[in-house]
Design a protein around this motif. Structure first.
Motif, PDB file in Angstrom:
ATOM      1  N   LEU A 246       0.830  -1.206   0.000  1.00 48.10           N
ATOM      2  CA  LEU A 246       0.000   0.000   0.000  1.00 48.10           C
ATOM      3  C   LEU A 246       0.863   1.253   0.000  1.00 48.10           C
ATOM      4  O   LEU A 246       0.558   2.239  -0.677  1.00 48.10           O
ATOM      5  CB  LEU A 246      -0.937  -0.009   1.208  1.00 48.10           C
ATOM      6  CG  LEU A 246      -2.049  -1.051   1.187  1.00 48.10           C
ATOM      7  CD1 LEU A 246      -2.823  -1.041   2.506  1.00 48.10           C
ATOM      8  CD2 LEU A 246      -3.010  -0.807   0.026  1.00 48.10           C
ATOM      9  N   GLN A 247       1.952   1.212   0.751  1.00 48.47           N
ATOM     10  CA  GLN A 247       2.851   2.369   0.764  1.00 48.47           C
ATOM     11  C   GLN A 247       3.524   2.525  -0.598  1.00 48.47           C
ATOM     12  O   GLN A 247       3.661   3.642  -1.113  1.00 48.47           O
ATOM     13  CB  GLN A 247       3.892   2.213   1.861  1.00 48.47           C
ATOM     14  CG  GLN A 247       4.746   3.450   2.077  1.00 48.47           C
ATOM     15  CD  GLN A 247       5.478   3.438   3.393  1.00 48.47           C
ATOM     16  OE1 GLN A 247       5.483   2.431   4.106  1.00 48.47           O
ATOM     17  NE2 GLN A 247       6.102   4.551   3.737  1.00 48.47           N
ATOM     18  N   ARG A 248       3.917   1.418  -1.196  1.00 49.12           N
ATOM     19  CA  ARG A 248       4.554   1.461  -2.515  1.00 49.12           C
ATOM     20  C   ARG A 248       3.642   2.061  -3.564  1.00 49.12           C
ATOM     21  O   ARG A 248       4.092   2.769  -4.480  1.00 49.12           O
ATOM     22  CB  ARG A 248       4.970   0.032  -2.941  1.00 49.12           C
ATOM     23  CG  ARG A 248       5.550  -0.064  -4.347  1.00 49.12           C
ATOM     24  CD  ARG A 248       5.854  -1.504  -4.727  1.00 49.12           C
ATOM     25  NE  ARG A 248       4.638  -2.306  -4.840  1.00 49.12           N
ATOM     26  CZ  ARG A 248       3.841  -2.321  -5.914  1.00 49.12           C
ATOM     27  NH1 ARG A 248       4.111  -1.553  -6.962  1.00 49.12           N
ATOM     28  NH2 ARG A 248       2.774  -3.095  -5.938  1.00 49.12           N
ATOM     29  N   THR A 249       2.342   1.796  -3.436  1.00 49.72           N
ATOM     30  CA  THR A 249       1.386   2.241  -4.451  1.00 49.72           C
ATOM     31  C   THR A 249       0.707   3.567  -4.086  1.00 49.72           C
ATOM     32  O   THR A 249      -0.330   3.907  -4.655  1.00 49.72           O
ATOM     33  CB  THR A 249       0.325   1.156  -4.693  1.00 49.72           C
ATOM     34  OG1 THR A 249      -0.233   0.725  -3.436  1.00 49.72           O
ATOM     35  CG2 THR A 249       0.936  -0.053  -5.389  1.00 49.72           C
ATOM     36  N   GLY A 250       1.268   4.299  -3.134  1.00 51.06           N
ATOM     37  CA  GLY A 250       0.802   5.657  -2.874  1.00 51.06           C
ATOM     38  C   GLY A 250      -0.358   5.791  -1.924  1.00 51.06           C
ATOM     39  O   GLY A 250      -0.999   6.842  -1.879  1.00 51.06           O
TER      40      GLY A 250
END
Length: 373
Positions: A246-250
Motif C-alpha cells: 500500500l505504501q509502494r502504491t501511494g
C-alpha cells in the motif's frame, strides 16, 4: 449458538430478496459502534447513504461547516458517522430499513475490496501498478480482482487476502469480497479505486480507508446480503507485506508532506488570496476542480455531487462577473467530472448545468459578496 456478531446463524441475512430486518440493522449498528467504528445510515435496500436534507442540497452548499451532523442529521454520508448510541437508536429506531455504513478512516480500518466484475482486461501495466508483467506471461484465465490480488500475493510469497482466514471477510452481493484489517497506529492510509489514474493496488481491487466507507456485515440490499465468511468476526492487524504494498502504491502520504488543506468555505476568499483578476479566478477554480477530480479515488461516498456542484456554482459566478469564459468553464468542469466518474456523463452533466445556472445569478467579484457557505 450465537456468533461473534451476537446473532445466531438463523438470524443471518436471508437471500437477496429479503428485506433489512429492523432488529438486525439496529443491532449491527450497535455492534459496530461498540468496537469504535463510527456508523452512518445507508438508504433502504442500497449501499449508498440516504439523501441530504433540503438545505444541504442547495447550490453551493458544502459539508465543511455544515451543522447537520452535529445536530443529529445524517447529511453528507460518512462524514456524519457517529459512535453516539443515543443517535444510533434515533436513526435506526425511526428508520428500521436503513442499512449500516462504517467510516473507515476514523474506525482505524483498511478494507481490501475485491471485485469480480465481468470486465475487459486492461493493459498489462494496469493489472498490478508498478509491477512489470512481461508479454511472455500468459494471462489466459485472469479475469477479476481475486486473480490480481492472488498474483500479487504469490509474487510476495504470502497468502492472498481473499484466502486470509485470520481476519473478518464479508461476501458481497455481486460476488466480491471485503477483507477487513486494523490499520497500523498513526498511519493514515488513503482510499483508492481499481487501477486507473492515481494510487491503485491492483485491477478490480479497491482500498477503503480514509476518505471512504464500507458496508457493514449483515446489511441487506436489493441485490442481496453482505454475509460474513467463515467464523472470524474481528479484523486482524494489517499484514506487514500488504502495508508495504500500500505504501509502494501511494496509499500512505509521506510524513513530510502536509495533508491537503481544505478548500476555503468561500470561493471569494480564495480569489482574494490568489491576488485578483482572471488569473486569480483560474487558480481559485483549479482548487475546486482538483477536489472534484480527487473523487476518482473513491467510487462512492466521496461527496462527488456536492464538490462538483460547488465548483460549477463558483464557475457560474466567475462567468457572470466576466472573470471566466463560459465555454472554458464548461470544458474544465466536464473534464474534472469525467476523470472522477467516467461513463456517468448524464449524471454529472445535470449537476454542472444546475450549478452554473445558479452561480450565474450571483456574480463573483473581488469586492462582491458571492457566498459559498
Amino acid at each position: 449458538m450465537a456468533d461473534e456478531l451476537g446473532f445466531s446463524r438463523s438470524d443471518l441475512p436471508e437471500p437477496a430478496h429479503a428485506r433489512q430486518s429492523p432488529s438486525r440493522s439496529l443491532a449491527t449498528a450497535r455492534w459496530c459502534a461498540g468496537r469504535g467504528w463510527p456508523v452512518h445510515p445507508l438508504a433502504p435496500g442500497r449501499k449508498t447513504p440516504p439523501g441530504n436534507c433540503a438545505a444541504c442540497r442547495k447550490p453551493g452548499h458544502t459539508y465543511r461547516g455544515c451543522r447537520c451532523p452535529a445536530d443529529g442529521r445524517w447529511c453528507h454520508g460518512f462524514r456524519a458517522a457517529t459512535l453516539d448510541f443515543a443517535r444510533i437508536e434515533q436513526w435506526w429506531g425511526a428508520n428500521p430499513g436503513f442499512g449500516v455504513g462504517i467510516s473507515c478512516g476514523p474506525a482505524g480500518l483498511v478494507v481490501v475490496d475485491v471485485d469480480a466484475h465481468a470486465r475487459r482486461l486492461p493493459d498489462r501495466d494496469r493489472l498490478l501498478p508498478g509491477i512489470e508483467i512481461s508479454e511472455a506471461v500468459d494471462l489466459t484465465g485472469l479475469a477479476n480482482g481475486f486473480h490480481t490480488i492472488g498474483v500479487l500475493a504469490a509474487l510476495r510469497g504470502v497468502t492472498s487476502p481473499a484466502e486470509d482466514e485470520t481476519t473478518l471477510r464479508v461476501r458481497t452481493p455481486s460476488g466480491g469480497l471485503h477483507v477487513w484489517y486494523r490499520a497500523h497506529r498513526g498511519h493514515r492510509w488513503q482510499s483508492s479505486a481499481g487501477s486507473g489514474g492515481g494510487r491503485a493496488l491492483a485491477w478490480q481491487v479497491d482500498i477503503r480507508a480514509h476518505g471512504g466507507y464500507i458496508v457493514a456485515p449483515g446489511t441487506v440490499t436489493e441485490a442481496g446480503a453482505y454475509e460474513p465468511v467463515g467464523r472470524v468476526r474481528e479484523p486482524a492487524p494489517l499484514p506487514d507485506w500488504l502495508a508495504r504494498e500500500l505504501q509502494r502504491t501511494g496509499h500512505l502520504p509521506p510524513a513530510h508532506v502536509p495533508a491537503p488543506r481544505p478548500v476555503p468555505p468561500r470561493a471569494r476568499q480564495a480569489v482574494l488570496a490568489a491576488g485578483g483578476g482572471r488569473f486569480a479566478a483560474g487558480r481559485a477554480l483549479t482548487v475546486l476542480l482538483a477536489d472534484v477530480a480527487a473523487c476518482a479515488a473513491v467510487p462512492e461516498g466521496a461527496g462527488f455531487t456536492e464538490k462538483l456542484n460547488r465548483a460549477a456554482y463558483t464557475a457560474g459566478g466567475l462567468v457572470a462577473a466576466g472573470l471566466l469564459d463560459e465555454e472554458e468553464a464548461q470544458r474544465l468542469l466536464t473534464e474534472a467530472a469525467a476523470r472522477a466518474r467516467p461513463g456517468q456523463r448524464r449524471r454529472y452533466g445535470a449537476v454542472i448545468r444546475g450549478g452554473l445556472s445558479a452561480g450565474r445569478m450571483r456574480p463573483l467579484s473581488l469586492g462582491g459578496t458571492h457566498d459559498l457557505r
